[in-house]
Design an enzyme around this catalytic site. Structure first.
Site, mmCIF file in Angstrom:
data_model
loop_
_atom_site.group_PDB
_atom_site.id
_atom_site.type_symbol
_atom_site.label_atom_id
_atom_site.label_comp_id
_atom_site.label_asym_id
_atom_site.label_seq_id
_atom_site.Cartn_x
_atom_site.Cartn_y
_atom_site.Cartn_z
ATOM 1 N N ARG A 43 -4.746 -4.897 -2.994
ATOM 2 C CA ARG A 43 -4.673 -3.849 -3.724
ATOM 3 C C ARG A 43 -3.327 -3.884 -4.447
ATOM 4 O O ARG A 43 -2.247 -4.834 -3.847
ATOM 5 C CB ARG A 43 -4.746 -2.504 -2.883
ATOM 6 C CG ARG A 43 -4.671 -1.290 -3.838
ATOM 7 C CD ARG A 43 -5.325 -0.167 -2.923
ATOM 8 N NE ARG A 43 -4.991 0.989 -3.593
ATOM 9 C CZ ARG A 43 -3.892 1.930 -3.349
ATOM 10 N NH1 ARG A 43 -3.054 1.557 -2.561
ATOM 11 N NH2 ARG A 43 -3.654 3.034 -3.954
ATOM 12 N N LYS A 79 -2.864 -2.746 10.652
ATOM 13 C CA LYS A 79 -4.108 -2.994 9.539
ATOM 14 C C LYS A 79 -4.761 -4.083 10.249
ATOM 15 O O LYS A 79 -4.263 -5.168 10.559
ATOM 16 C CB LYS A 79 -3.399 -3.281 8.415
ATOM 17 C CG LYS A 79 -4.420 -3.462 7.303
ATOM 18 C CD LYS A 79 -3.618 -3.776 5.990
ATOM 19 C CE LYS A 79 -4.624 -3.820 4.791
ATOM 20 N NZ LYS A 79 -4.126 -3.726 3.375
ATOM 21 N N ARG A 120 2.259 6.284 3.667
ATOM 22 C CA ARG A 120 3.035 5.761 4.736
ATOM 23 C C ARG A 120 3.339 6.949 5.828
ATOM 24 O O ARG A 120 3.440 8.208 5.449
ATOM 25 C CB ARG A 120 4.288 5.164 4.509
ATOM 26 C CG ARG A 120 3.998 3.845 3.578
ATOM 27 C CD ARG A 120 3.476 2.642 4.351
ATOM 28 N NE ARG A 120 3.547 1.642 3.352
ATOM 29 C CZ ARG A 120 2.587 1.196 2.662
ATOM 30 N NH1 ARG A 120 1.471 1.896 2.746
ATOM 31 N NH2 ARG A 120 2.618 -0.134 2.041
#
Length: 329
Positions: free
Chosen positions: A122, A187, A322
């Site tokens: 992204r 992630k 975040r």
């Protein structure tokens, strides 16, 4: 020629046994120096290759190569007939499908690759794509309702990947708005949605998924954010063909559900896995940072951010979410 030769070399090395450089040169009609050059190129693609004088070349571990036939057989057993293409070497699975718009793709058509030379994440970031280590998968899906139906597509996709991992490995992941899948707080996978079309007409979408399975050490050094892979969380064998099949099946099912009912029936499922639900967060848009509390998502897939006692809906765009560490005591 170079691509074809490298694919041939991969097939020769796949079983993890030593292969002589001289024998490879004779088989493919090139010099030993040329073989060495292409072996170096394969190493740059993330393959861990040993060189032993007198023996030749050997992979550190055998490759479980993706198989078009195995994936299609598994899909057929589940009543699905998606068109599936498996590529050894490609620039980007999303880019490949986008180049074939609008007339050369079927609904649910899939492109999977062993390696991407120009994998995209992204916001234009590079997606590190070592050979044969992870899953790089893209699906074409036409949105008859137009661009408005694209809202929440990344959330639908994240739920589908979660479904597949839970089904095959009994691992429960977390979801992070708008396009990430987390495991143990870092992630595991990312989603990239590319769209083409008019606001009021049918819209073409290409849904890209990058899922970490077994990160090679040399590739890990190139990743600029915390990450994990499935291998670090299970003793079970990771069958990439089965996992690709499960993702295609679950994604097709979720997209059909979204087409029929929208995102509304999936919101509660998302909230159960929402990594930041009711936690302090900061929303970064360019140079602007907004702090607040994440209150989940709405029926359109927007982030619900509580700031100053009011809840605002954030509809995506070039934003990043975040943890707001300054507000965690």
């Amino acid at each position: 020629m170079a691509k074809s030769l490298r694919e041939d070399l991969i097939r020769q090395l796949a079983d993890g046994e030593f292969v002589s450089g001289e024998a490879l040169g004779q088989q493919f009609g090139v010099s030993r120096a040329a073989v060495s050059k292409h072996i170096n190129a394969l190493a740059d693609m993330g393959l861990d290759i040993f060189r032993v004088s007198g023996k030749g070349y050997k992979l550190a571990r055998p490759l479980d190569l993706l198989s078009n036939d195995k994936i299609r057989e598994t899909l057929a057993a589940n009543g699905l007939a998606n068109t599936v293409e498996v590529h050894n070497l490609i620039d980007s699975t999303n880019s490949y499908l986008l180049r074939r718009l609008p007339n050369n793709l079927k609904q649910g058509q899939v492109c999977i690759a062993e390696y991407q030379s120009a994998g995209r994440g992204r916001r234009g970031r590079q997606w590190i794509s070592p050979f044969g280590s992870h899953i790089y998968l893209s699906m074409y899906w036409q949105l008859e309702q137009g661009m408005s139906a694209a809202m929440g597509l990344s959330l639908v996709t994240a739920l589908a990947v979660s479904d597949a991992i839970s089904e095959l490995l009994s691992i429960e992941v977390q979801l992070k708005w708008p396009n990430d899948i987390y495991l143990s707080g870092v992630k595991l996978a990312g989603i990239l949605i590319d769209l083409e079309g008019q606001a009021l007409g049918a819209c073409h979408s290409v849904i890209g998924i990058g899922l970490n399975l077994a990160m090679p050490e040399q590739s890990a050094e190139q990743v600029d954010q915390p990450w994990t892979d499935l291998k670090s969380h299970t003793q079970a064998a990771l069958d990439r063909n089965m996992l690709c099949s499960a993702i295609i099946k679950c994604l097709t099912r979720r997209l059909e559900q979204h087409k029929a009912f929208g995102l509304t029936p999936m919101v509660d499922e998302w909230l159960q896995q929402d990594f930041y639900l009711d936690k302090p967060v900061k929303l970064i848009t360019g140079e602007r940072v907004t702090s607040g509390i994440c209150r989940g998502i709405n029926n359109q897939g927007a982030l619900l951010l509580e700031t100053g006692g009011q809840v605002k809906a954030i509809y995506g765009g070039e934003v990043s979410l975040r943890a707001d560490d300054d507000r965690i005591s």
